[in-house]
Design a protein around this motif. Structure first.
Motif, short mmCIF file in Angstrom:
data_model
loop_
_atom_site.label_atom_id
_atom_site.label_comp_id
_atom_site.label_asym_id
_atom_site.label_seq_id
_atom_site.Cartn_x
_atom_site.Cartn_y
_atom_site.Cartn_z
N GLY A 220 0.80 -1.22 0.00
CA GLY A 220 0.00 0.00 0.00
C GLY A 220 0.82 1.27 0.00
O GLY A 220 0.28 2.36 0.06
N SER A 221 2.15 1.14 -0.08
CA SER A 221 3.03 2.30 -0.16
C SER A 221 4.20 1.96 -1.06
O SER A 221 4.77 0.86 -0.95
N GLY A 222 4.57 2.88 -1.94
CA GLY A 222 5.68 2.64 -2.84
C GLY A 222 7.03 3.04 -2.30
O GLY A 222 8.04 2.94 -2.99
N LYS A 223 7.08 3.51 -1.05
CA LYS A 223 8.34 3.92 -0.44
C LYS A 223 8.80 2.89 0.57
O LYS A 223 8.01 2.15 1.15
N GLY A 224 10.12 2.86 0.80
CA GLY A 224 10.69 1.96 1.79
C GLY A 224 10.13 2.22 3.17
O GLY A 224 9.72 3.34 3.50
N SER A 225 10.12 1.17 4.00
CA SER A 225 9.45 1.27 5.31
C SER A 225 10.42 1.25 6.48
O SER A 225 10.04 0.91 7.60
N VAL A 226 11.69 1.62 6.25
CA VAL A 226 12.65 1.64 7.35
C VAL A 226 13.27 3.03 7.47
O VAL A 226 13.22 3.85 6.55
N SER A 227 13.85 3.28 8.63
CA SER A 227 14.64 4.48 8.87
C SER A 227 16.08 4.06 9.12
O SER A 227 16.38 2.87 9.32
N LYS A 375 14.69 -11.88 14.30
CA LYS A 375 13.57 -11.18 14.94
C LYS A 375 13.39 -9.77 14.38
O LYS A 375 12.40 -9.11 14.70
N ALA A 376 14.35 -9.34 13.57
CA ALA A 376 14.26 -8.00 12.98
C ALA A 376 15.11 -7.98 11.71
O ALA A 376 16.33 -7.84 11.78
N MET A 377 14.47 -8.14 10.56
CA MET A 377 15.18 -8.27 9.29
C MET A 377 14.83 -7.11 8.36
O MET A 377 13.67 -6.73 8.22
N ILE A 378 15.87 -6.59 7.70
CA ILE A 378 15.72 -5.57 6.67
C ILE A 378 16.15 -6.17 5.35
O ILE A 378 17.18 -6.84 5.26
N CYS A 379 15.37 -5.94 4.31
CA CYS A 379 15.74 -6.34 2.96
C CYS A 379 16.05 -5.08 2.15
O CYS A 379 15.18 -4.22 1.99
N CYS A 380 17.30 -4.97 1.67
CA CYS A 380 17.72 -3.86 0.82
C CYS A 380 17.90 -4.37 -0.60
O CYS A 380 18.33 -5.50 -0.82
N TRP A 381 17.62 -3.53 -1.57
CA TRP A 381 17.83 -3.93 -2.95
C TRP A 381 17.99 -2.71 -3.84
O TRP A 381 17.70 -1.58 -3.45
N ALA A 382 18.47 -2.99 -5.06
CA ALA A 382 18.64 -1.91 -6.05
C ALA A 382 18.39 -2.49 -7.44
O ALA A 382 17.58 -3.39 -7.61
N MET A 383 19.13 -1.99 -8.44
CA MET A 383 18.80 -2.27 -9.83
C MET A 383 18.91 -3.74 -10.22
O MET A 383 18.32 -4.16 -11.21
N GLY A 412 13.65 -2.12 13.52
CA GLY A 412 14.73 -2.94 13.00
C GLY A 412 14.35 -3.80 11.81
O GLY A 412 15.13 -4.69 11.45
N ALA A 413 13.22 -3.57 11.21
CA ALA A 413 12.75 -4.46 10.15
C ALA A 413 12.02 -3.67 9.07
O ALA A 413 11.44 -2.62 9.34
N GLY A 414 12.03 -4.22 7.84
CA GLY A 414 11.22 -3.62 6.79
C GLY A 414 11.89 -3.66 5.43
O GLY A 414 12.95 -4.27 5.23
N ALA A 415 11.24 -3.01 4.47
CA ALA A 415 11.68 -2.95 3.08
C ALA A 415 12.51 -1.71 2.85
O ALA A 415 12.14 -0.62 3.28
N CYS A 416 13.63 -1.87 2.13
CA CYS A 416 14.54 -0.74 1.92
C CYS A 416 15.05 -0.71 0.47
O CYS A 416 16.17 -1.15 0.20
N PRO A 417 14.25 -0.20 -0.47
CA PRO A 417 14.80 0.05 -1.81
C PRO A 417 15.80 1.20 -1.71
O PRO A 417 15.48 2.26 -1.18
#
Length: 770
Positions: A220-227, A375-383, A412-417
């Motif tokens: 429901g959001s096109g932006k990453g969800s982490v800080s 218990k707290a995972m971030i997924c980062c990605w790019a091109m 500590g968790a979320g999506a990070c384009p």
């Protein structure tokens, strides 16, 4: 040049659509670097900066980069640290970016009088960029061979005449680069929509468009969800299809802190990049004299476009072997589609998973155990995951993995384009989008008392097709190097040449100035490093980083020329000449632009006060802050995707385009790729040693690369073979040199991003060139 050539090319003597396709005679190759950063990064950064800026200018500029009272780096969009900042808050490639902009070299009208367009077209992109800063407006008349000076008023009048002569506003295309500030972007989209079109393609169309669509439909959001703070407490970080050591180097210090406290860092990429092996922080003694810090704890050399298969394998193993770690409470309360998702994974064969991904079942199960224990995972990605036909599916599989463990909307968790250009996310927030929402258009129309057009406009590929078919007659680019950044370079060149007028708002000379419409304008603008003095005094611009932080940028250097204008001033000049509107007040004081932004765009309320607070302000994010999902049914979506199958004939390879360590997007800083052991050249193709042998070649051989798509062949000439640790059947080359091989009609489903990471090629002995 290519087998897929324009039928009316080389008008007005243009000799080339690309950099000259000749072998780099002095190219050298060696072992890839075992680490990133360290003393070499400092040495290279300072050497290049001092060479272009001089000692005093280097010191004053670099000490201002990413400081609260300084300017935002014109490179990547990685966030600035919260709280106290280092006095050296820049990376090696950031220093190169500053040096490129703050160079003492100048391109004047005398330069253009000396060099014809034909002569300039014979030079390399590297040579063009090193000529220096543009200093005055220039005009290439119909039938002309040289650019000549033109006044600002005459340039604006020409733009106004050409735009107003169109049969429809939809016959104009207005492109935007991610360098553009929030203030300029907001004015630009307002001008374009008051003119009457939504033809607002931008660089997002070629990079993270797939990320935005995939996350929008599933979260429901096109932006990453982490800080940035989330990286300090994450216990597992996946870095997928990303090379932060070259493309986002300031991210390495964040990963270093995570690694030092025991966070698992999993790198998933066809190439094991030096930036994720070991990092020597240049500001630490151990980073200069010691061994530095190991970063990635695990590396999976996935085949090109094997990400769906690998991610499905990880999730399948997670569910089969660690069912107790599934966050069923989160799934039950916040998600939809879990049952069909599980059924699909249960029926997926391990043979298909391992064949497509190139990773063994045992290794996949090992990584699944690591992820299941997080218990707290971030997924980062790019091109690496966004430029395939199935790119949106790639993103949704990443979201599936996050949802499985409940890693959304908690610390500590979320999506990070990880975005590339410094304000590419901000430009989209400001309304630079060919598919605006009705809500945005309603607010914009109410604020400025007009009815914005509702019909969706052209994205980048649509725009190229429209120009090629002469359905678009005028092309205006607010920043960027459109020709070199886009796919199918010969086709794009012909499209631009079929326009009546092409306009480039630029800081430096690039190839897009040399392949033009019947008439062309170069409008030179201020850069980030420079003072922006308007009627009310020195101005502040704002940008939005990858994590939704909006902050100010203050240039301190004297402008490269007294004739330069700011991007808002240039937009206002075009708008007055075209629409008759008077935006003098907006240009005099950017606070007035921000006042209107605050009334149109949610989250920017009281913008002028908040942007002056230390570090700026964070935009609200419902997924991150409240676990609210603005999908059709208000729930996050598990989705099902088949493993992609590329039709690859015997002898064919799958090629991906990549950056060297000496470039940012299409800007070539130098001719070395230190981390990959390549120097003095760029026309290389990285291949697995076994593929080299199987194809009947040897390392160092010269080859032509030929791409194959729907019966059409495209050719890029004179590349050196480099033996490299890359999965069998895969190849890697630098862009923009191989953008000529990317088919214009091969795009990601849904997002329409060009498939620059899934190009089917063959190798051929160099053809006879004549």
């Amino acid at each position: 040049m290519t087998d897929h050539m324009p039928d009316d090319g080389n008008r007005r003597g243009h000799p080339s659509y690309l950099s000259p396709e000749i072998l780099d005679p002095n190219i050298r190759t060696g072992a890839p670097s075992a680490y990133s950063g360290g003393l070499p990064a400092v040495t290279v950064a300072l050497t290049m900066a001092i060479k272009q800026m001089g000692v005093a200018r280097t010191v004053s500029s670099l000490l201002d980069v990413n400081q609260e009272a300084g300017f935002d780096c014109p490179g990547c969009a990685w966030p600035d640290p919260d709280g106290e900042r280092s006095r050296f808050e820049f990376c090696e490639n950031g220093a190169k970016a500053v040096a490129e902009e703050a160079t003492r070299e100048r391109v004047t009208s005398a330069f253009f009088a000396e060099h014809s367009v034909m002569e300039l077209g014979q030079q390399s992109d590297y040579w063009l960029g090193k000529r220096g800063r543009l200093t005055e407006p220039m005009y290439l008349p119909k039938g002309g061979t040289h650019y000549e000076p033109i006044s600002w008023d005459a340039a604006f009048a020409l733009i106004g005449r050409e735009l107003n002569a169109l049969a429809s506003p939809n016959e104009a295309v207005f492109y935007t680069s991610g360098r553009t500030s929030n203030e300029a972007a907001f004015l630009y989209q307002l001008f374009v929509r008051q003119f009457g079109t939504n033809n607002l393609p931008d660089c997002s169309n070629m990079c993270h468009e797939s990320s935005g669509l995939g996350m929008l439909e599933s979260l429901g959001s096109g932006k990453g969800s982490v800080s940035l703070a989330d990286f300090e407490i994450a216990d597992c970080i996946l870095v997928i299809g990303q090379n932060p050591g070259t493309n986002h180097p300031r991210m390495l210090s964040t990963l270093q802190r995570a690694a030092r406290r025991g966070c698992r860092i999993v790198s998933i990429n066809p190439l094991e990049e030096s930036g994720l092996k070991r990092f020597k922080h240049p500001q630490e003694v151990s980073g200069v004299l010691g061994a530095g810090s190991a970063l990635a704890t695990d590396y999976l050399p996935v085949r090109i476009n094997g990400d769906v298969a690998l991610l499905k394998g990880i999730q399948k193993a997670f569910i089969e072997s660690h069912p107790e770690r599934i966050d069923r409470a989160f799934i039950g309360e916040f998600t939809d589609g879990f049952e069909p998702y599980c059924e699909d994974l249960a029926t997926e064969s391990w043979d298909a998973i391992t064949t497509s991904s190139g990773i063994t079942e045992a290794r996949i199960r090992e990584i699944a155990a690591v992820i299941a224990g997080s218990k707290a995972m971030i997924c980062c990605w790019a091109m690496g995951v966004t430029q395939h036909e199935n790119a949106v599916a790639n993103i949704k599989e990443i979201v599936n993995l996050l949802l499985l463990g409940g890693h959304v909307g908690r610390p500590g968790a979320g999506a990070c384009p990880v975005r590339g250009h410094s304000n590419v996310q901000g430009d989209r927030t400001m309304g630079i989008w060919e598919r605006p929402t009705p809500a945005f258009l309603n607010r914009l129309g109410a604020e400025f008392n007009f009815t914005p057009p509702a019909e969706h406009g052209f994205d980048v590929v649509h725009a190229i097709d429209a120009m090629h078919e002469r359905r678009a007659q005028v092309f205006i680019a607010l920043g960027g190097n459109f020709l070199s950044a886009t796919p199918d370079t010969a086709y794009t060149a012909q499209a631009l040449q079929r326009c009546r007028l092409t306009v480039q708002v630029s800081t430096k000379l690039n190839r897009s100035h040399l392949v033009t419409g019947e008439q062309a304008l170069i409008l030179p603008c201020l850069g980030r490093t420079e003072r922006d003095l308007q009627a009310s005094g020195a101005q502040v611009i704002t940008v939005e980083d990858s994590m939704g932080i909006v902050h100010g940028s203050h240039g301190h250097l004297a402008p490269a020329s007294v004739q330069l204008r700011s991007e808002p001033a240039i937009v206002a000049g075009m708008a007055k000449a075209t629409l008759g509107v008077d935006w003098t007040d907006f240009v005099a004081d950017y606070d007035r632009i921000r006042d209107r932004i605050a009334r149109v765009i949610p989250g920017f309320e009281n913008m002028n006060t908040r942007v002056r607070e230390p570090g700026g302000f964070a935009l609200p994010h419902a997924v991150r802050d409240r676990r609210e999902f603005a999908t059709a049914n208000g729930r996050a979506q598990f989705t099902v995707h088949p493993i992609p199958h590329l039709e690859i004939a015997p002898g064919q390879l799958v090629m991906m385009t990549i950056r060297s360590h000496d470039q940012f997007n299409t800007t070539i800083y130098g001719l070395d790729d230190r981390y990959r052991g390549i120097s003095n050249g760029r026309r290389v193709v990285l291949l697995n040693p076994d593929d080299i042998t199987a194809q009947g070649f040897s390392e160092g051989d010269a080859v032509d690369l030929v791409s194959h798509f729907r019966g059409v062949q495209r050719r890029a000439q004179n590349f050196r073979i480099v033996s490299y640790a890359i999965p069998r059947g895969c190849a890697a080359t630098y862009f923009p040199e191989t953008n000529v091989l990317v088919p214009i009609d091969s795009v990601a489903a849904g997002s329409r991003t060009p498939t620059s990471k899934s190009v089917i090629i063959t190798l051929e002995r160099p053809m006879a060139h004549g």
